[in-house]
Design an enzyme around this catalytic site. Sequence first.
Site, PDB file in Angstrom:
ATOM      1  N   TYR A 187     137.473 125.060  74.575  1.00 47.97           N
ATOM      2  CA  TYR A 187     137.428 126.172  73.615  1.00 47.97           C
ATOM      3  C   TYR A 187     138.482 127.243  73.925  1.00 47.97           C
ATOM      4  O   TYR A 187     138.890 127.999  73.061  1.00 47.97           O
ATOM      5  CB  TYR A 187     136.038 126.829  73.589  1.00 47.97           C
ATOM      6  N   LYS A 236     131.792 114.123  81.925  1.00 44.01           N
ATOM      7  CA  LYS A 236     132.308 112.863  81.368  1.00 44.01           C
ATOM      8  C   LYS A 236     133.351 112.374  82.373  1.00 44.01           C
ATOM      9  O   LYS A 236     134.544 112.195  82.069  1.00 44.01           O
ATOM     10  CB  LYS A 236     132.897 113.148  79.969  1.00 44.01           C
ATOM     11  N   ASP A 274     127.186 111.401  77.250  1.00 42.55           N
ATOM     12  CA  ASP A 274     126.654 110.489  76.224  1.00 42.55           C
ATOM     13  C   ASP A 274     125.277 109.975  76.618  1.00 42.55           C
ATOM     14  O   ASP A 274     124.349 109.917  75.811  1.00 42.55           O
ATOM     15  CB  ASP A 274     127.638 109.337  75.927  1.00 42.55           C
ATOM     16  N   ASP A 279     127.408 123.467  74.592  1.00 41.82           N
ATOM     17  CA  ASP A 279     127.201 123.873  73.202  1.00 41.82           C
ATOM     18  C   ASP A 279     126.333 122.819  72.503  1.00 41.82           C
ATOM     19  O   ASP A 279     125.346 123.131  71.820  1.00 41.82           O
ATOM     20  CB  ASP A 279     128.585 123.974  72.525  1.00 41.82           C
ATOM     21  N   ASP A 295     122.089 122.835  71.783  1.00 43.86           N
ATOM     22  CA  ASP A 295     121.623 122.750  70.400  1.00 43.86           C
ATOM     23  C   ASP A 295     120.591 121.640  70.246  1.00 43.86           C
ATOM     24  O   ASP A 295     119.648 121.758  69.464  1.00 43.86           O
ATOM     25  CB  ASP A 295     122.799 122.534  69.431  1.00 43.86           C
TER      26      ASP A 295
END
Length: 359
Positions: free
Chosen positions: A144, A190, A222, A246, A250
Amino acid sequence: MMKIAVLPGDGIGEEVMKEALKVLKKVEAKFNLHFDFTHGLIGGAAWPQYKNHFPQETQDLVLDSDAILFGSVGGPVDAQSEPKWKDCEKNSILSIRKLLGLTVNLRPAPIYKELLDFCPLKTEITGTENFEILVIRELSGGIYFGEHSRPTVDTAKDVAEYDRKTIAHIAKFAFESAMKRSKKLTSVDKANVLETSRLWREVFEDTAKEYPEVKLENVLVDNMVQQLVKNPRQFDVIACPNLFGDIVSDLTSVLPGSLGMLGSASFGNKNIHLYEPSGGSAPDIAGKGIANPIAQILSASMMLRHSFHLVDAADAIENAVSEVMKNGLRTGDIYQKKEGLKLVGTVEMGDAICANISL
Ligand code: NAD
């Protein structure tokens, strides 16, 4: 003296903030504390007077406080489409996050057994007891904040970068949080593909040596989202880089059944932390007296716990919320027609939580 900047903002902000302050005044009396509240205007609430979403006066108040209790922003309910409100969220909450240099975000998802009907997962998966998952998200680095460019019409680039210091900061925070809870920490990355994730994992494993009591588990993002849906109870504290945090937070935010149940905290490099509900200004229900104040009240209890280390006072608020859930009081977002449940408004819910904090 604990100086608290109270910024209700707009939408449901003012209504739910009143209830949080009522609860804080109750714990103030019970535990013989003294909070110094100063109110400030932000977002749609600031515009009429200042023609600015985050006026200098509010910025000064923020920097002169020990903690910020924030409501929500979105602009006035009946003028959302006017251009001057378009940037309300960006100009207020995003600016305050920047001003405070917020780097770590805490989003607990408390799952109350009484609200399992609102959880999208089956009870065979959630079990029938209360539990809570705490997602800790790095806020200042990663993709970001890297370079974003569009070299040609057909190509685009977003650069992800992390450094050891930034990761070490959140790793320490995550291990400390795990020490205060179940001593189990899941770090998400990851690392099979991304170099930033390999550094992330390396730093978490280094930090683990300082916390031999904490069981650290590294999970690929994942696999993480699959596991959260298949068996969420296996997790307690989850630490994530910015982008994965993020998404993961959520996912966990839907488990409690309503945004109205979710408080949050963000910690910054100025030691002035910010506490706010996870939801927005809910313009669809603003001004109707039906918003759920629990997200704001739980944000206030997080403030007591993290900024002022008032563990007993924070526990008293959280226990009172649990009691009210047991007693069957429900605002509209968590109500269903069922024996033993009573539909109440924002003020009645705040009153009931106060009544369960005995003097
Ligand atoms: P929202 O969170 O405001 O609302 C989504 C849904 O959840 C709505 O149906 C709303 O009624 C419900 N809801 C949220 N909080 C509730 C509560 N306490 N009690 C009962 N129901 C509740 O999200 P949105 O509709 O996408 O955004 C509305 C406005 O809020 C936008 O202007 C957006 O920019 C702003 N926003 C602000 C913040 C913030 O202040 N930090 C965060 C997100 C969105």
